[in-house]
Design a protein around this motif. Sequence first.
Motif, PDB file in Angstrom:
ATOM      1  N   TYR A   1       0.847  -1.207   0.000  1.00  0.00           N
ATOM      2  CA  TYR A   1       0.000   0.000   0.000  1.00  0.00           C
ATOM      3  C   TYR A   1       0.881   1.256   0.000  1.00  0.00           C
ATOM      4  O   TYR A   1       2.062   1.210   0.389  1.00  0.00           O
ATOM      5  CB  TYR A   1      -0.941  -0.044   1.215  1.00  0.00           C
TER       6      TYR A   1
ATOM      7  N   GLN B   1       5.981   1.204   5.217  1.00  0.00           N
ATOM      8  CA  GLN B   1       7.321   1.413   5.773  1.00  0.00           C
ATOM      9  C   GLN B   1       7.429   0.607   7.061  1.00  0.00           C
ATOM     10  O   GLN B   1       6.408   0.366   7.708  1.00  0.00           O
ATOM     11  CB  GLN B   1       7.473   2.901   6.087  1.00  0.00           C
TER      12      GLN B   1
ATOM     13  N   ASP C   1       8.378   0.363  10.915  1.00  0.00           N
ATOM     14  CA  ASP C   1       8.588   1.252  12.057  1.00  0.00           C
ATOM     15  C   ASP C   1       9.745   0.829  12.943  1.00  0.00           C
ATOM     16  O   ASP C   1      10.151   1.565  13.828  1.00  0.00           O
ATOM     17  CB  ASP C   1       7.339   1.254  12.950  1.00  0.00           C
TER      18      ASP C   1
ATOM     19  N   THR D   1      -8.022   2.264  11.787  1.00  0.00           N
ATOM     20  CA  THR D   1      -6.978   3.274  11.966  1.00  0.00           C
ATOM     21  C   THR D   1      -5.760   2.686  12.686  1.00  0.00           C
ATOM     22  O   THR D   1      -5.207   3.295  13.599  1.00  0.00           O
ATOM     23  CB  THR D   1      -7.526   4.493  12.752  1.00  0.00           C
ATOM     24  N   GLY D   2      -5.359   1.487  12.252  1.00  0.00           N
ATOM     25  CA  GLY D   2      -4.144   0.875  12.795  1.00  0.00           C
ATOM     26  C   GLY D   2      -2.919   1.365  12.026  1.00  0.00           C
ATOM     27  O   GLY D   2      -2.975   2.344  11.267  1.00  0.00           O
ATOM     28  N   ALA D   3      -1.799   0.661  12.216  1.00  0.00           N
ATOM     29  CA  ALA D   3      -0.509   1.095  11.638  1.00  0.00           C
ATOM     30  C   ALA D   3      -0.571   1.250  10.118  1.00  0.00           C
ATOM     31  O   ALA D   3       0.099   2.119   9.548  1.00  0.00           O
ATOM     32  CB  ALA D   3       0.568   0.089  12.024  1.00  0.00           C
ATOM     33  N   THR D   4      -1.381   0.429   9.455  1.00  0.00           N
ATOM     34  CA  THR D   4      -1.476   0.521   7.990  1.00  0.00           C
ATOM     35  C   THR D   4      -2.110   1.842   7.576  1.00  0.00           C
ATOM     36  O   THR D   4      -1.592   2.560   6.707  1.00  0.00           O
ATOM     37  CB  THR D   4      -2.314  -0.666   7.454  1.00  0.00           C
TER      38      THR D   4
ATOM     39  N   GLN E   1      -0.101   5.051   7.715  1.00  0.00           N
ATOM     40  CA  GLN E   1       0.838   5.303   6.614  1.00  0.00           C
ATOM     41  C   GLN E   1       0.133   5.587   5.290  1.00  0.00           C
ATOM     42  O   GLN E   1       0.611   6.393   4.487  1.00  0.00           O
ATOM     43  CB  GLN E   1       1.764   4.094   6.455  1.00  0.00           C
TER      44      GLN E   1
ATOM     45  N   ARG F   1     -12.425   3.527  15.164  1.00  0.00           N
ATOM     46  CA  ARG F   1     -13.019   3.040  16.413  1.00  0.00           C
ATOM     47  C   ARG F   1     -12.082   3.391  17.572  1.00  0.00           C
ATOM     48  O   ARG F   1     -12.501   4.014  18.525  1.00  0.00           O
ATOM     49  CB  ARG F   1     -13.266   1.536  16.345  1.00  0.00           C
ATOM     50  N   THR F   2     -10.814   3.025  17.440  1.00  0.00           N
ATOM     51  CA  THR F   2      -9.836   3.398  18.474  1.00  0.00           C
ATOM     52  C   THR F   2      -8.682   4.129  17.784  1.00  0.00           C
ATOM     53  O   THR F   2      -8.109   3.591  16.830  1.00  0.00           O
ATOM     54  CB  THR F   2      -9.262   2.145  19.171  1.00  0.00           C
TER      55      THR F   2
ATOM     56  N   LYS G   1      -1.547  -1.122  22.331  1.00  0.00           N
ATOM     57  CA  LYS G   1      -1.756  -1.286  20.895  1.00  0.00           C
ATOM     58  C   LYS G   1      -0.440  -1.006  20.208  1.00  0.00           C
ATOM     59  O   LYS G   1       0.462  -0.416  20.801  1.00  0.00           O
ATOM     60  CB  LYS G   1      -2.794  -0.267  20.403  1.00  0.00           C
ATOM     61  N   ARG G   2      -0.333  -1.356  18.984  1.00  0.00           N
ATOM     62  CA  ARG G   2       0.890  -1.119  18.224  1.00  0.00           C
ATOM     63  C   ARG G   2       1.126   0.387  18.096  1.00  0.00           C
ATOM     64  O   ARG G   2       0.320   1.078  17.478  1.00  0.00           O
ATOM     65  CB  ARG G   2       0.717  -1.782  16.867  1.00  0.00           C
TER      66      ARG G   2
ATOM     67  N   VAL H   1     -18.217   0.583  13.009  1.00  0.00           N
ATOM     68  CA  VAL H   1     -19.163   0.961  11.953  1.00  0.00           C
ATOM     69  C   VAL H   1     -20.438   0.132  12.108  1.00  0.00           C
ATOM     70  O   VAL H   1     -20.371  -1.077  12.316  1.00  0.00           O
ATOM     71  CB  VAL H   1     -18.517   0.710  10.569  1.00  0.00           C
TER      72      VAL H   1
ATOM     73  N   GLY I   1      -6.941  -5.074   9.331  1.00  0.00           N
ATOM     74  CA  GLY I   1      -5.934  -5.922   9.945  1.00  0.00           C
ATOM     75  C   GLY I   1      -6.010  -7.394   9.593  1.00  0.00           C
ATOM     76  O   GLY I   1      -6.585  -7.790   8.566  1.00  0.00           O
TER      77      GLY I   1
ATOM     78  N   TYR J   1      -5.824  -6.703  18.832  1.00  0.00           N
ATOM     79  CA  TYR J   1      -5.278  -8.048  18.643  1.00  0.00           C
ATOM     80  C   TYR J   1      -4.146  -8.366  19.623  1.00  0.00           C
ATOM     81  O   TYR J   1      -3.755  -9.521  19.772  1.00  0.00           O
ATOM     82  CB  TYR J   1      -4.861  -8.284  17.184  1.00  0.00           C
TER      83      TYR J   1
HETATM   84  P1  NDP Z   1      -4.802  -3.391  12.866  1.00  0.00           P
HETATM   85  O1  NDP Z   1      -5.327  -4.678  13.334  1.00  0.00           O
HETATM   86  O2  NDP Z   1      -3.738  -2.730  13.624  1.00  0.00           O
HETATM   87  O3  NDP Z   1      -5.962  -2.346  12.710  1.00  0.00           O
HETATM   88  C1  NDP Z   1      -7.252  -2.694  12.332  1.00  0.00           C
HETATM   89  C2  NDP Z   1      -8.116  -1.502  12.493  1.00  0.00           C
HETATM   90  O4  NDP Z   1      -9.449  -1.798  12.087  1.00  0.00           O
HETATM   91  C3  NDP Z   1      -8.212  -1.033  13.942  1.00  0.00           C
HETATM   92  O5  NDP Z   1      -8.107   0.361  13.975  1.00  0.00           O
HETATM   93  C4  NDP Z   1      -9.611  -1.491  14.356  1.00  0.00           C
HETATM   94  O6  NDP Z   1     -10.173  -0.741  15.391  1.00  0.00           O
HETATM   95  C5  NDP Z   1     -10.341  -1.273  13.053  1.00  0.00           C
HETATM   96  N1  NDP Z   1     -11.623  -1.949  12.992  1.00  0.00           N
HETATM   97  C6  NDP Z   1     -11.857  -3.274  13.035  1.00  0.00           C
HETATM   98  N2  NDP Z   1     -13.171  -3.520  12.988  1.00  0.00           N
HETATM   99  C7  NDP Z   1     -13.789  -2.324  12.891  1.00  0.00           C
HETATM  100  C8  NDP Z   1     -15.131  -1.930  12.816  1.00  0.00           C
HETATM  101  N3  NDP Z   1     -16.131  -2.829  12.842  1.00  0.00           N
HETATM  102  N4  NDP Z   1     -15.404  -0.611  12.711  1.00  0.00           N
HETATM  103  C9  NDP Z   1     -14.396   0.292  12.708  1.00  0.00           C
HETATM  104  N5  NDP Z   1     -13.108  -0.024  12.788  1.00  0.00           N
HETATM  105  C10 NDP Z   1     -12.800  -1.324  12.885  1.00  0.00           C
HETATM  106  O7  NDP Z   1      -4.348  -3.633  11.327  1.00  0.00           O
HETATM  107  P2  NDP Z   1      -3.204  -2.919  10.485  1.00  0.00           P
HETATM  108  O8  NDP Z   1      -3.242  -3.504   9.133  1.00  0.00           O
HETATM  109  O9  NDP Z   1      -3.293  -1.451  10.590  1.00  0.00           O
HETATM  110  O10 NDP Z   1      -1.874  -3.328  11.208  1.00  0.00           O
HETATM  111  C11 NDP Z   1      -1.643  -4.677  11.546  1.00  0.00           C
HETATM  112  C12 NDP Z   1      -0.250  -4.834  12.091  1.00  0.00           C
HETATM  113  O11 NDP Z   1       0.684  -4.945  11.020  1.00  0.00           O
HETATM  114  C13 NDP Z   1       0.285  -3.692  12.918  1.00  0.00           C
HETATM  115  O12 NDP Z   1      -0.200  -3.685  14.209  1.00  0.00           O
HETATM  116  C14 NDP Z   1       1.764  -3.935  12.839  1.00  0.00           C
HETATM  117  O13 NDP Z   1       2.159  -4.944  13.705  1.00  0.00           O
HETATM  118  C15 NDP Z   1       1.911  -4.398  11.409  1.00  0.00           C
HETATM  119  N6  NDP Z   1       2.216  -3.230  10.577  1.00  0.00           N
HETATM  120  C16 NDP Z   1       3.430  -2.652  10.737  1.00  0.00           C
HETATM  121  C17 NDP Z   1       3.736  -1.532  10.071  1.00  0.00           C
HETATM  122  C18 NDP Z   1       5.020  -0.880  10.323  1.00  0.00           C
HETATM  123  O14 NDP Z   1       5.998  -1.418  10.765  1.00  0.00           O
HETATM  124  N7  NDP Z   1       5.021   0.369  10.073  1.00  0.00           N
HETATM  125  C19 NDP Z   1       2.840  -0.900   9.117  1.00  0.00           C
HETATM  126  C20 NDP Z   1       1.579  -1.605   8.996  1.00  0.00           C
HETATM  127  C21 NDP Z   1       1.287  -2.716   9.723  1.00  0.00           C
HETATM  128  P3  NDP Z   1      -9.875  -1.142  16.934  1.00  0.00           P
HETATM  129  O15 NDP Z   1      -8.488  -0.693  17.202  1.00  0.00           O
HETATM  130  O16 NDP Z   1     -10.897  -0.408  17.694  1.00  0.00           O
HETATM  131  O17 NDP Z   1     -10.037  -2.615  17.041  1.00  0.00           O
END
Ligand code: NDP
Length: 602
Positions: free
Chosen positions: A109, A113, A115, A249-252, A255, A272-273, A388-389, A416, A441, A558
């Motif tokens: 994507y 990068q 981290d 709004t996780g790490a992906t 970026q 959500r968080t 969280k990450r 959502v 995620g 997670y």
């Molecule tokens: P994550 O699991 O970190 O994030 C998933 C996101 O989806 C969370 O914000 C979660 O909210 C949200 N979500 C899930 N269900 C719903 C819903 N029903 N409504 C609204 N929001 C929802 O996935 P990522 O792909 O972002 O990252 C996964 C992992 O991959 C990272 O934690 C990291 O370990 C690795 N990574 C590393 C990177 C780096 O080194 N820079 C870059 C990208 C990924 P909620 O938090 O509330 O559950």
Amino acid sequence: MSLPREYSNLGFDPDALREKYQIERDKRLRDDANEQYVEVSGDFAHYVDDPYVEREERDPIDDEMNVVIIGGGFGGLMTGARFREAGIEDIHVIEAGGDFGGTWYWNRYPGAQCDIESYCYLPLLEELNYMPKEKYSYAPEIYEHSQRIAKEYDLYDGAIFQTKVTELHWLEDEARWLVKTDRDDTLRARFVVMSTGPLNRPKLPSIPGIDEFEGHTFHTSRWDYEYTDGDHSGGLTNLADKRVAVIGTGATTIQAVPFVGEHAKELFVFQRTPSSVDVRGNAPTDPKWAASLEPGWQRARRENFNDMVIGRPVAEDLVNDGWTEIFRTLASLIPRDADKAVSPEEAAALAEIADFKKMNGIRDRVDSLVTDSDTAEALKPWYRQFCKRPTFNDEYLPTFDRRNVTLVDTSETKGVERITKTGIETGGQHYDVDCIIFATGFEVGTSYTRRSGFEIHGQDGQTLSDYWADGLRTLHGFSSRGFPNCFQVGFSQNGFSVNLTSVLDDQAQHVAYLINEINARGAKYAQPTEEGEADWVSTIRQLAVANTAFFEACTPGYYNNEGDVSARRGLGAEAYAPGANAFNRLLKEWREEGSLDGLELT
Ligand code: NDP
């Protein structure tokens, strides 16, 4: 030692923060925990199609081999490389993707990068005489490095790409594993290494109506550049007339969103968080520094980082970044004139203060980068940093100052609420969109076999799913009784570090040792004894108590199995709590002792 005087003069109220963290956590806890996600199979299977290569047809392979490694990410690469060094021959890596790289093959994507500092993260830098371009590498450099490893260690020879393992069967008479694949291959292998990755299987939220949306959708781990145009460095010009939703709004997202925000006609980010978003602090590699490094520097740096991130004292913080800052603060909180050692309770109290300080800084940063105060408030994370990450980015927060970008806070509804034919409905509003990007995620807390995509049938037909139904059972995290000559690498009942590649490297070297010992001692196979396995499981669980308590108080995600810690399925929930370096020392002593204690050779 009594708690430092500063405790009463902090400039913030720890009790109030603790209470706020708990309110925010409770608001997000869901009864359905891990069940809130839908498996990416059946009608959703297209979300994991490979958008990067055409499928190449080939005839089934029917062959006998020494080693089959399942997974060609850094786990498979490190295992392959260290096996080669140890003189183990006839190695075959089976990989679903079209090349090596694992997570870096799939996650392309925009803005991707790592981290973790590149000098720690990219493995085999000294062996391959390679120095990363920057302190934090972008995805293409890491993907290229995985291919460099595969080439240098001759792993393309014997690699089986675009192939998914469908089942493994132990053949007692032959002392071989029968490996079946979705290409109708039948491979017989003496040794199998499972390196299918901790975050390998994308997940989708089971939001009502998810299958009704008539616009375009994809998951971030299969970025659809045909739809958006552009590449990893941006240029998503096809989005100019599109209204785009990003869920998660996780790490992906941290970026990718700056790029989507720059190009989309309108962008709605459904949160959500909020993530904690720290300073990026990237810099080109200083050639003088690189030239000054002494042999063995990479291992020393990785070990220094591993110690820092679990709060073990080190003489100097070599990496010195946002991952290690909290522990530098912690060290500074301990009075130099402390008359006696800090007790575990005092250390925990000081760690919490260091954490509050860190997270206050993270929240202040939101205020300094986001103009609209309601949006800024919603973007502030209320939990301890490692619940969280943590993320690191300088463009994400300012993206919310763009007029075309809207943050939609879904915390009150635990996510959502509904997807419709034309968009997303939540919080009493409907958002019409052309495209939904799922940044939701990867599966972590589901069963190992569901995540790897195949079942393992061991001795007497016992399946690994059944054997692990009540939790992991292993010796040192590598192998389980009834599954001879089958080794897992990755996060299991072993030393954990956020720098996963260093863990994989050390594990690979240990498994190479085991295979060579099995052969040298004239055995057909090895597996843990009942007692050896039971002792290790009990060691892991006894040591995990403090970590479990920490994660129980965390906002769901997670890391803590969506708040359900009792199931011991969160990332690292079964890790060896003293950390990766201590685990390595323990294994070294075990090898030096020489009796292969806890293993049974046949
Ligand atoms: P994550 O699991 O970190 O994030 C998933 C996101 O989806 C969370 O914000 C979660 O909210 C949200 N979500 C899930 N269900 C719903 C819903 N029903 N409504 C609204 N929001 C929802 O996935 P990522 O792909 O972002 O990252 C996964 C992992 O991959 C990272 O934690 C990291 O370990 C690795 N990574 C590393 C990177 C780096 O080194 N820079 C870059 C990208 C990924 P909620 O938090 O509330 O559950």
